[in-house]
Design a protein around this motif. Structure first.
Motif, short mmCIF file in Angstrom:
data_model
loop_
_atom_site.label_atom_id
_atom_site.label_comp_id
_atom_site.label_asym_id
_atom_site.label_seq_id
_atom_site.Cartn_x
_atom_site.Cartn_y
_atom_site.Cartn_z
N GLU A 126 -5.93 1.68 -5.43
CA GLU A 126 -6.91 0.60 -5.59
C GLU A 126 -7.64 0.70 -6.94
O GLU A 126 -7.92 -0.31 -7.57
N GLU A 127 -7.94 1.92 -7.39
CA GLU A 127 -8.61 2.09 -8.68
C GLU A 127 -7.75 1.54 -9.82
O GLU A 127 -8.23 0.83 -10.71
N GLU A 128 -6.45 1.87 -9.81
CA GLU A 128 -5.54 1.38 -10.84
C GLU A 128 -5.37 -0.13 -10.77
O GLU A 128 -5.35 -0.81 -11.80
N LEU A 129 -5.28 -0.65 -9.56
CA LEU A 129 -5.15 -2.11 -9.39
C LEU A 129 -6.37 -2.83 -9.94
O LEU A 129 -6.26 -3.90 -10.54
N GLU A 145 0.83 -1.19 0.00
CA GLU A 145 0.00 0.00 0.00
C GLU A 145 0.87 1.24 0.00
O GLU A 145 1.80 1.36 0.77
N ILE A 164 -6.10 -2.98 -13.66
CA ILE A 164 -5.12 -4.00 -14.02
C ILE A 164 -5.73 -5.40 -13.90
O ILE A 164 -5.57 -6.24 -14.79
N GLY A 179 4.56 3.53 -4.85
CA GLY A 179 4.41 3.97 -6.24
C GLY A 179 3.12 4.74 -6.46
O GLY A 179 2.53 5.30 -5.53
N LEU A 180 2.65 4.73 -7.69
CA LEU A 180 1.48 5.50 -8.07
C LEU A 180 0.24 4.63 -8.27
O LEU A 180 -0.73 5.08 -8.87
N THR A 181 0.29 3.41 -7.79
CA THR A 181 -0.80 2.48 -8.02
C THR A 181 -1.72 2.43 -6.81
O THR A 181 -1.34 1.92 -5.75
#
Length: 109
Positions: A9-12, A2, A15, A5-7
């Motif tokens: 929950e929305e980005e995950l 958690e 993916i 970086g820039l990732t």
């Protein structure tokens, strides 16, 4: 991980969705990315590709490279640098570079 970086929950989740769909190099998200890219940079076209070789293939086609054209590529490079031009019938010329004052490259034959 958690906060690494820039990732978020929305980005995950995006993916995860891409992996579930099994479409990594084209499809809805790629088209959405290309559209957002064109708007952000105010350009007419944007093409996302999965490799530099694919990008070079598009470039030599858009440049109109034809059989017999001469294409100069760095002498110290991966072979894939020359493949798109070779595929269009171009003659490849490998350049030797030396460093001059200021670190700017100069071509030496």
């Amino acid at each position: 991980m958690e906060g690494a970086g820039l990732t978020g929950e929305e980005e995950l989740e995006i993916i995860r969705q891409v992996v579930r769909e099994g479409v990594l190099t084209w499809g809805r998200y790629v088209y959405e990315f290309e559209e957002a890219f064109t708007k952000y940079f105010k350009v007419k076209h944007a093409y996302s590709v999965s490799s530099c070789t694919a990008a070079l293939a598009i470039a030599v086609k858009l440049l109109g490279i034809q059989p017999g054209d001469e294409v100069i590529v760095p002498g110290l490079t991966f072979i894939a640098t020359s493949l798109p031009a070779l595929d269009r019938g171009a003659q490849i010329r490998f350049a030797k570079f030396i460093t001059c004052m200021g670190g700017l490259p100069q071509v030496r034959e």
